[in-house]
Write a protein that holds these residues in place. Structure first.
Motif, short mmCIF file in Angstrom:
data_model
loop_
_atom_site.label_atom_id
_atom_site.label_comp_id
_atom_site.label_asym_id
_atom_site.label_seq_id
_atom_site.Cartn_x
_atom_site.Cartn_y
_atom_site.Cartn_z
N GLU A 1 0.83 -1.21 0.00
CA GLU A 1 0.00 0.00 0.00
C GLU A 1 0.86 1.26 0.00
O GLU A 1 0.58 2.22 -0.71
CB GLU A 1 -0.94 0.00 1.21
N GLN B 1 -5.59 0.46 0.76
CA GLN B 1 -5.92 -0.09 -0.56
C GLN B 1 -7.26 0.47 -1.02
O GLN B 1 -7.40 0.85 -2.19
CB GLN B 1 -5.96 -1.61 -0.54
N TYR C 1 -6.59 4.00 -2.13
CA TYR C 1 -5.92 4.01 -3.44
C TYR C 1 -6.93 3.73 -4.55
O TYR C 1 -6.94 4.43 -5.57
CB TYR C 1 -4.79 2.96 -3.45
#
Length: 89
Positions: free
Chosen positions: A42, A83, A86
């Motif tokens: 990450e 995550q 993102y």
């Protein structure tokens, strides 16, 4: 990842002086929250994205800075992992 609860911490000293010249302890409430953890994958994904978009080179020493800056925003967005953040971007 479960969110940690907010804790109250009493930590500061007042700089008020009494006749003896000693400092008097004054409790002050400080809100603290534990930091989220970020995996190596990450961190690399976000570091590379930041470099591509903004030209900022984040080294490993900036990992906690990145976590600290993003976790409040992630909580507002109800994202539990970096995550998810993102993917959101």
């Amino acid at each position: 990842m479960p969110w940690m609860t907010t804790n109250s911490v009493s930590t500061s000293l007042s700089d008020q002086m009494r006749g003896t010249g000693q400092m008097i302890a004054q409790p002050q409430r400080i809100q603290t929250q534990s930091m989220l953890s970020i995996s190596d994958q990450e961190f690399v994904q976000l570091r590379d994205l930041i470099h591509q978009r903004f030209g900022i080179n984040l080294t490993e020493q900036k990992r906690s800075l990145l976590v600290g800056r993003l976790q409040k925003l992630m909580r507002q967005l109800n994202l539990l992992t970096f995550q998810q953040y993102y993917d959101y971007l």
